[in-house]
Design a protein around this motif. Structure first.
Motif, PDB file in Angstrom:
ATOM      1  N   ALA A 170      35.758 -83.153 -96.367  1.00  7.17           N
ATOM      2  CA  ALA A 170      34.486 -83.875 -96.442  1.00  7.17           C
ATOM      3  C   ALA A 170      34.729 -85.350 -96.148  1.00  7.17           C
ATOM      4  O   ALA A 170      35.646 -85.965 -96.703  1.00  7.17           O
ATOM      5  N   ILE A 171      33.913 -85.945 -95.271  1.00 10.29           N
ATOM      6  CA  ILE A 171      34.112 -87.326 -94.835  1.00 10.29           C
ATOM      7  C   ILE A 171      33.004 -88.215 -95.395  1.00 10.29           C
ATOM      8  O   ILE A 171      31.823 -87.858 -95.360  1.00 10.29           O
ATOM      9  N   THR A 172      33.406 -89.359 -95.911  1.00  7.65           N
ATOM     10  CA  THR A 172      32.470 -90.418 -96.305  1.00  7.65           C
ATOM     11  C   THR A 172      32.848 -91.677 -95.542  1.00  7.65           C
ATOM     12  O   THR A 172      34.031 -92.050 -95.497  1.00  7.65           O
ATOM     13  N   ILE A 173      31.850 -92.310 -94.920  1.00  7.04           N
ATOM     14  CA  ILE A 173      32.063 -93.563 -94.195  1.00  7.04           C
ATOM     15  C   ILE A 173      31.511 -94.692 -95.057  1.00  7.04           C
ATOM     16  O   ILE A 173      30.339 -94.668 -95.445  1.00  7.04           O
ATOM     17  N   GLU A 174      32.353 -95.688 -95.343  1.00  6.61           N
ATOM     18  CA  GLU A 174      31.949 -96.793 -96.211  1.00  6.61           C
ATOM     19  C   GLU A 174      32.137 -98.125 -95.508  1.00  6.61           C
ATOM     20  O   GLU A 174      32.977 -98.251 -94.603  1.00  6.61           O
ATOM     21  N   ASP A 175      31.349 -99.124 -95.926  1.00  5.23           N
ATOM     22  CA  ASP A 175      31.574-100.477 -95.436  1.00  5.23           C
ATOM     23  C   ASP A 175      32.625-101.155 -96.322  1.00  5.23           C
ATOM     24  O   ASP A 175      33.074-100.561 -97.321  1.00  5.23           O
ATOM     25  N   PRO A 176      33.045-102.393 -96.008  1.00  2.00           N
ATOM     26  CA  PRO A 176      34.109-103.025 -96.805  1.00  2.00           C
ATOM     27  C   PRO A 176      33.730-103.289 -98.259  1.00  2.00           C
ATOM     28  O   PRO A 176      34.595-103.533 -99.087  1.00  2.00           O
ATOM     29  N   SER A 178      32.278-101.070-100.176  1.00  2.00           N
ATOM     30  CA  SER A 178      32.202 -99.748-100.808  1.00  2.00           C
ATOM     31  C   SER A 178      30.793 -99.168-100.841  1.00  2.00           C
ATOM     32  O   SER A 178      30.478 -98.314-101.680  1.00  2.00           O
ATOM     33  N   ASN A 179      29.919 -99.629 -99.948  1.00  2.00           N
ATOM     34  CA  ASN A 179      28.615 -99.004 -99.773  1.00  2.00           C
ATOM     35  C   ASN A 179      28.756 -97.823 -98.823  1.00  2.00           C
ATOM     36  O   ASN A 179      29.477 -97.896 -97.833  1.00  2.00           O
ATOM     37  N   TRP A 206      32.949 -98.589-111.733  1.00  2.00           N
ATOM     38  CA  TRP A 206      34.150 -98.285-112.506  1.00  2.00           C
ATOM     39  C   TRP A 206      35.242 -97.699-111.620  1.00  2.00           C
ATOM     40  O   TRP A 206      36.437 -97.952-111.832  1.00  2.00           O
ATOM     41  N   ARG A 207      34.843 -96.933-110.583  1.00  2.00           N
ATOM     42  CA  ARG A 207      35.825 -96.334-109.691  1.00  2.00           C
ATOM     43  C   ARG A 207      36.460 -97.404-108.807  1.00  2.00           C
ATOM     44  O   ARG A 207      37.679 -97.385-108.568  1.00  2.00           O
ATOM     45  N   VAL A 208      35.643 -98.344-108.326  1.00  2.00           N
ATOM     46  CA  VAL A 208      36.179 -99.434-107.513  1.00  2.00           C
ATOM     47  C   VAL A 208      37.190-100.241-108.324  1.00  2.00           C
ATOM     48  O   VAL A 208      38.272-100.600-107.835  1.00  2.00           O
TER      49      VAL A 208
END
Length: 564
Positions: A170-176, A178-179, A206-208
């Motif tokens: 599963a792929i998630t694309i995030e910006d710098p 973390s959005n 909390w994860r970041v």
């Protein structure tokens, strides 16, 4: 030279064996960003690069799209620039779209050369345009290999799905920050963290913090693919930064989705990052361009003598006939520059969160931001400190402006500064937004002079507004108002005698010497001396009721009455 079917010579292009055509590049960048003014050879010519026009004589410019900074279509001198670009074999020349259209000489030259003439929209700057053009060129050969899905540039959901098939997870694309920009469909067995991230459109705070403290994020931004093993709560993950040179565009995250990641997932994710570069670059630049277009549209509505209301409405996504109002919010305390900047930035963020019907515009420092000749462009207007944000609000609800104004005042208070927010009248459409802004500016003048209330519209301060308008009108018709007060102000600036403030307090307390002296913190004899000096310097007698009226109006215009 190659020739088209019409027999017209086409620009030589070292990349003629392949690559995007001019039509494809313009299509990717957007016809709202770049317009094809004239292309005698058509737009099927292959583009080999992007350059900035200088002399136009270098053979290195052949096949390129050239950017002519400082040249627009209304400028007759653009004709010679186009000739030079054509001599260099450029595929196209981009100039700024001029307010007066295309100069006749430029149109004549464009018909006789091979280089296409393009016009850049005024709301996008040259740096953004160059980035968009380069993203379009980079996408010329960027296609996802196995399983062979052709993903359109900037279609991030389709990209996520294609990369998921490539990587096997599963792929998630995030910006710098973390959005979440896009994600691939997930199985029912997806872990709770991925579901939470997708639902919230960003990685939980909390994860970041956990990833930062462990050093995982530092490793991610610094180098190659990084691995996070399954830990009992969550399945294993791979992550890689997506870079354009030294600039980090975002990251790709691959999570095991019902079964472990395949053996070649690390290499596949590295390949996916290279594929994602033009897509994320395009996304970032298009996002910035859209923001710039909205900013330009609001500026045009507020400041241009004859704004293109239709274009502004299209840029803002607002019906030009939608009723609207303008709010003017300022920071009035003398605070540190960084505090003021933080407060005004918080206002802009609150406006952005309003839901697409509100648009913030920061008044440039040293400018009132008002169109010449507008109702409140007279002396004493607010906004000259560069500490003001104006808000265009296109919201049909009756109390929308007042509610947003109160919200903005609360944001400024929360940032540790004293706010003043003026609400302009609701007008019938975008073409009248400048009138609402002028009304807000008048209210803001009253609030600045009085220091209260924090939020007000014209009805809330109508008597003070009438007094302000009367003083402005009298000053324009009666020279003695300006002369009398100007003499006091000039003397006070040279000698620091506080005479204008003394006269203002004397009039505000209706000639009560005791109350005036107590307010100023001086002895009654000192008060009498100052009033006598004011009479000598200004040439007026405050015992004369006509003189008192005229002097009071002059002091009101100078902002000394009402007393702070």
């Amino acid at each position: 030279m190659e020739f088209s079917a019409s027999g017209r010579s086409q620009p030589e292009n070292p990349a003629s064996g392949g690559g995007p055509t001019l039509a494809q590049v313009v299509g990717v960048v957007g016809r709202d960003v770049v317009q094809v003014v004239h292309a005698p050879c058509g737009t099927d010519v292959v583009v080999g690069g992007v350059g900035v026009f200088d002399s136009g004589e270098s053979l290195q410019e052949r096949g390129r799209v050239l950017i002519a900074v400082g040249v627009d279509t209304s400028d007759p001198a653009a004709a010679e620039v186009l000739r030079a670009a054509d001599r260099a074999g450029a595929a196209a020349l981009v100039v700024r779209r001029g307010a007066e259209g295309v100069a006749p000489l430029l149109r004549e030259v464009a018909d006789g050369v091979s280089t296409a003439l393009l016009a850049r929209a005024p709301w996008v700057d040259w740096g953004e345009l160059i980035g968009l053009l380069r993203a379009a060129l980079a996408a010329g050969g960027a296609r996802v290999p196995e399983p062979g899905v052709d993903v359109g540039l900037g279609d991030l959901p389709a990209l996520a799905s294609a990369l998921a098939a490539l990587v096997g997870g599963a792929i998630t694309i995030e910006d710098p920050e973390s959005n979440v920009l896009a994600y691939s469909p997930t199985a029912d067995t997806a872990d709770p963290l991925r579901r939470l991230t997708i639902l919230g459109r960003r990685v939980p705070r909390w994860r970041v913090e956990e990833l930062a403290e462990s050093g995982f994020l530092a490793a991610l931004w610094a180098g190659d693919v990084v691995h996070r093993a399954a830990d009992g709560r969550f399945p294993e993950r791979l992550a890689v930064a997506v870079r354009a040179g030294e600039e980090v565009l975002g990251s790709l995250w691959a999570a095991a989705d019902g079964e472990p990641l395949p053996e070649g997932a690390r290499d596949a994710l590295r390949q996916a990052a290279a594929i994602a570069v033009p897509h994320l670059l395009h996304h970032r630049l298009r996002s910035r361009s859209a923001e710039g277009r909205r900013r330009h549209a609001v500026r045009a509505l507020f400041e241009d003598p004859s704004p293109d209301v239709g274009a502004a409405g299209a840029a803002l996504g607002v019906d030009p006939g939608q009723p609207c109002a303008v709010l003017a919010g300022v920071v009035v305390e003398a605070v540190a520059p960084e505090v003021r900047e933080r407060a005004l930035r918080a206002v802009a963020l609150r406006v952005a969160a309003h839901g697409g019907s509100a648009f913030a515009y920061r008044v440039e420092e040293g400018a009132s931001g008002l169109r010449p000749g507008s109702r409140s462009s007279s002396a004493g207007g607010a906004g000259q400190d560069g500490d003001r944000v104006d808000v265009l609000l296109a919201d049909p609800r009756p109390d929308a402006a007042q509610r947003l104004a109160r919200d903005l005042a609360a944001v400024l208070r929360g940032a540790g500064v004293k706010p003043l927010v003026a609400v302009g009248p609701v007008v019938g459409g975008l073409k009248d937004a400048v009138d609402s802004r002028a009304g807000a500016d008048e209210v803001l003048r009253v609030l600045r002079e009085r220091g209260e209330p924090e939020v007000a519209g014209a009805d809330d301060v109508r008597f003070a507004l009438d007094a302000l308008r009367v003083s402005d009108a009298v000053a324009a018709q009666v020279p003695s108002v300006g002369d009398a007060v100007a003499a006091l102000l000039a003397h006070d600036e040279r000698h620091g005698t506080d005479l204008p403030r003394t006269v203002a307090a004397h009039l505000a307390f209706f000639g009560d010497a005791g109350a005036t002296a107590r307010y100023l913190g001086i002895h009654a004899n000192t008060l009498r001396y100052r009033l006598r000096r004011a009479r000598e310097l200004g040439g007026f007698d405050l015992n004369d009721p006509d003189v008192r009226l005229v002097v009071e109006l002059g002091l009101r215009r100078a902002g000394l009455i009402p007393l702070p």
